[in-house]
Design an enzyme around this catalytic site. Structure first.
Site: not given
Length: 234
Positions: A63, A139
């Site tokens: 992850e 982001d």
């Protein structure tokens, strides 16, 4: 030269490294997590990445940018037979995870972490060693001049393709329509990935066992609809 490459790569894909100053208890928990679970890229990667974990694991998942660790902690508990590598360069996010595992009794044996640029870890890992990669609410770098900082790009998809096993999954979740479209276009253009969605529910419904995250909750409050994409490595 290596330091120059690291600096450029770090500036390309994530922003600040530090938030609020950590409290002493957080600082201690973070130090314990790093001491016991940090992957050292200064040594050669093992031929079998499962040996990074002290216990026996059947497969290894990655992850990238786990934030506060809500999803990572949930998956650790749901899949104790799997090893998980969590990457988070933001110190306060790593500290949040560290505090959670400290309160739960210590670092799970199926967790390893890396606290710097994920591209360095991807280049270190052996080929076809990872069963799944999760990139959840990264982001979005919404300004066009910053699109080069988006983690999904042809070079990083090459990295994903190299380390993923055949049939491995790349999962991408975002509430930003332009980044969702961007990811679909880039994965469609990459020969290693297919998008097996059959209906709208395949990207509108959260992943199985999805715990929700604070980023997702904020997006929903602000009226943005998340998308949950899954791509398969051919």
């Amino acid at each position: 030269m290596a330091e120059e490459r690291r600096t450029r790569s770090t500036e390309a894909f994530f922003g600040r490294r530090h938030g609020k100053r950590l409290r002493p208890k957080q600082d201690a928990a973070l130090a314990a997590l790093l001491d016991g679970a940090l992957i050292d890229l200064g040594v050669a990667a093992p031929a079998d990445v499962r040996t990074l974990f002290p216990g026996s694991v059947e497969n290894v998942r990655l992850e990238i940018g786990f934030g506060g660790g809500e999803h990572l902690l949930s998956e650790l508990a749901r899949h104790p037979q799997s090893g998980f590598i969590g990457v988070e360069p933001f110190v306060n996010g790593m500290a949040k995870l560290a505090s959670a595992v400290d309160e739960a009794g210590g670092t799970p044996s199926n967790l390893r972490i890396y606290n710097d640029d994920a591209t360095e870890l991807l280049d270190w890992l052996p080929e076809a060693s990872i069963s799944g990669i999760d990139l959840l609410y990264p982001d979005p770098w919404p300004k066009k001049k910053h699109w080069k900082r988006r983690f999904v790009n042809p070079v990083n998809l090459d990295r994903f393709a190299r380390v993923l096993k055949p049939g491995g999954r790349f999962r991408f979740a975002s509430d930003i329509d332009t980044y969702v479209d961007w990811t679909l276009l880039h994965c469609d253009a990459h020969p290693a990935f297919t998008w097996p969605a059959q209906s709208a529910d395949d990207w509108r419904e959260p992943y199985e066992g999805w715990p929700g995250t604070r980023y997702e909750a904020k997006a929903i409050r602000e009226g943005r609809t998340p998308a949950y994409l899954t791509f398969l490595r051919g």
